[in-house]
Design an enzyme around this catalytic site. Structure first.
Site, mmCIF file in Angstrom:
data_model
loop_
_atom_site.group_PDB
_atom_site.id
_atom_site.type_symbol
_atom_site.label_atom_id
_atom_site.label_comp_id
_atom_site.label_asym_id
_atom_site.label_seq_id
_atom_site.Cartn_x
_atom_site.Cartn_y
_atom_site.Cartn_z
ATOM 1 N N PRO A 86 37.083 35.730 36.847
ATOM 2 C CA PRO A 86 35.603 35.777 36.853
ATOM 3 C C PRO A 86 34.709 34.376 36.832
ATOM 4 C CG PRO A 86 36.706 36.434 35.018
ATOM 5 C CD PRO A 86 37.667 36.198 35.873
ATOM 6 N N GLU A 113 44.394 36.098 28.837
ATOM 7 C CA GLU A 113 43.206 35.068 28.919
ATOM 8 C C GLU A 113 42.847 34.273 30.123
ATOM 9 O OE1 GLU A 113 40.629 35.752 26.671
ATOM 10 O OE2 GLU A 113 41.942 37.481 25.981
ATOM 11 N N ARG A 151 40.758 44.921 57.221
ATOM 12 C CA ARG A 151 39.864 45.796 58.054
ATOM 13 C C ARG A 151 39.071 45.130 59.501
ATOM 14 N NH1 ARG A 151 34.465 45.833 57.139
ATOM 15 N NH2 ARG A 151 34.078 47.815 57.845
ATOM 16 N N ASP A 166 28.188 47.531 60.387
ATOM 17 C CA ASP A 166 28.040 47.773 58.772
ATOM 18 C C ASP A 166 27.231 47.116 58.167
ATOM 19 O OD1 ASP A 166 30.097 49.643 58.799
ATOM 20 O OD2 ASP A 166 31.684 48.226 58.356
HETATM 21 N N1 4GX Z 1 36.557 38.901 39.658
HETATM 22 N N2 4GX Z 1 39.653 39.210 35.950
HETATM 23 C C1 4GX Z 1 41.332 37.496 36.173
HETATM 24 C C2 4GX Z 1 42.376 36.813 33.720
HETATM 25 C C3 4GX Z 1 41.314 35.551 33.513
HETATM 26 C C4 4GX Z 1 40.505 35.477 32.357
HETATM 27 C C5 4GX Z 1 39.744 34.632 32.221
HETATM 28 C C6 4GX Z 1 40.471 33.505 34.193
HETATM 29 C C7 4GX Z 1 39.584 33.588 33.062
HETATM 30 C C8 4GX Z 1 38.252 39.107 37.695
HETATM 31 C C9 4GX Z 1 36.825 39.299 38.600
HETATM 32 C C10 4GX Z 1 38.397 39.510 36.424
HETATM 33 C C11 4GX Z 1 40.038 39.899 34.630
HETATM 34 C C12 4GX Z 1 40.887 38.871 36.701
HETATM 35 C C13 4GX Z 1 40.577 38.667 33.704
HETATM 36 N N3 4GX Z 1 41.328 34.703 34.512
HETATM 37 N N4 4GX Z 1 38.876 38.429 38.733
HETATM 38 N N5 4GX Z 1 41.690 38.074 34.446
HETATM 39 N N6 4GX Z 1 35.681 39.728 37.958
HETATM 40 O O1 4GX Z 1 37.592 39.975 35.782
HETATM 41 O O2 4GX Z 1 38.032 38.341 39.918
#
Ligand code: 4GX
Length: 244
Positions: A86, A113, A151, A166
């Site tokens: 995220p 985490e 795709r 698209d």
């Molecule tokens: N877009 N997640 C990664 C572990 C995490 C936690 C904190 C880094 C910092 C997500 C998203 C996502 C959940 C994948 C937590 N990594 N990944 N994971 N939105 O929510 O890509």
């Protein structure tokens, strides 16, 4: 194109690798898909892949050594290593188009985490987020990238127009689509689509694209260079929407 997914849950991917359009792309050898279980690279006697965070705090952090070894086991000179998180740059169609031209992608799905930051600093080329919400792990984000990239590989979709037109391709949302029957419980297909007048149909589609983009995604309209025809149509759209 080759895509390696590094994960603690490789089982999730096997069905998807054989599924529909993705499965067909694999069969036609347009893409090679492979899953690596990060736990296989843990040298801990209990096969641990996580540990407590230095400095304290809730949850666990993925240890660096198994991830580094998993990456090294698949990395080649032209690989691009992507961490789904995220905290990454928010994914969009433009990024998908660019990634579709790579030879080899390594997608790292994190849990808990997150991962030890030394991996982010020294092993990751790009950190990508699929959107501003938090999931339980990086597996679904990896699949979002995989699906959107596969795709775009030439030969994967039947006809080329199916992605040229698209949503997001030309910076506008796609016009509505209808099929038979013409009369569905009294709800009619717009008559212009049955007229056979291709010029009028194209005009109607552009108008509807502009309208749905104006209603749902004003940010896209601001970014786009509009033609004079599009600007005139937008004026009509403002009028139509005021009256209602
Ligand atoms: N877009 N997640 C990664 C572990 C995490 C936690 C904190 C880094 C910092 C997500 C998203 C996502 C959940 C994948 C937590 N990594 N990944 N994971 N939105 O929510 O890509």
């Amino acid at each position: 194109m080759k895509i390696d997914i590094l994960t603690l849950f490789p089982e999730i991917f096997h069905t998807i690798f054989n599924w529909s359009i993705i499965g067909r792309a694999v069969e036609k050898k347009l893409v090679r898909l492979n899953c690596i279980n990060i736990r296989d690279f843990s040298e801990d006697k209990h096969k641990r892949v996580d540990d407590y965070p230095f400095g304290g705090g809730p949850g666990m952090v993925m240890k660096p050594e198994p991830i580094a070894k998993a990456i090294e086991s698949v990395k080649e000179s032209e690989s691009k290593v992507i961490y789904l998180s995220p905290k990454g740059k928010v994914y969009n169609q433009k990024m998908a188009n660019k990634l579709a031209r790579e030879k080899h992608l390594i997608l790292l799905s994190g849990h808990y985490e997150g991962i030890d930051n030394r991996i982010v600093e020294h092993y990751i080329d790009e950190e990508i987020s699929i959107g501003d919400y938090v999931l339980t792990g990086g597996e679904i984000p990896s699949l979002v990238l995989l699906d959107s990239i596969i795709r775009l590989i030439p030969g994967v979709l039947g006809s080329e127009d199916s992605f040229i037109e698209d949503s997001h391709y030309n910076g506008l949302l796609e016009h509505p689509q209808y099929t038979r029957p013409r009369d569905f419980n009294g709800y009619m297909v717009p008559s212009v689509l049955l007229s056979g007048n291709h010029k009028e149909i194209e005009k109607w589609r552009l108008y509807e694209s502009l309208k749905i983009t104006y209603l749902n995604r004003r940010d896209l309209l601001k970014k786009k260079d509009l033609t004079d025809e599009e600007k005139d149509m937008l004026k009509e759209i403002y009028k139509e929407l005021e009256i209602k």
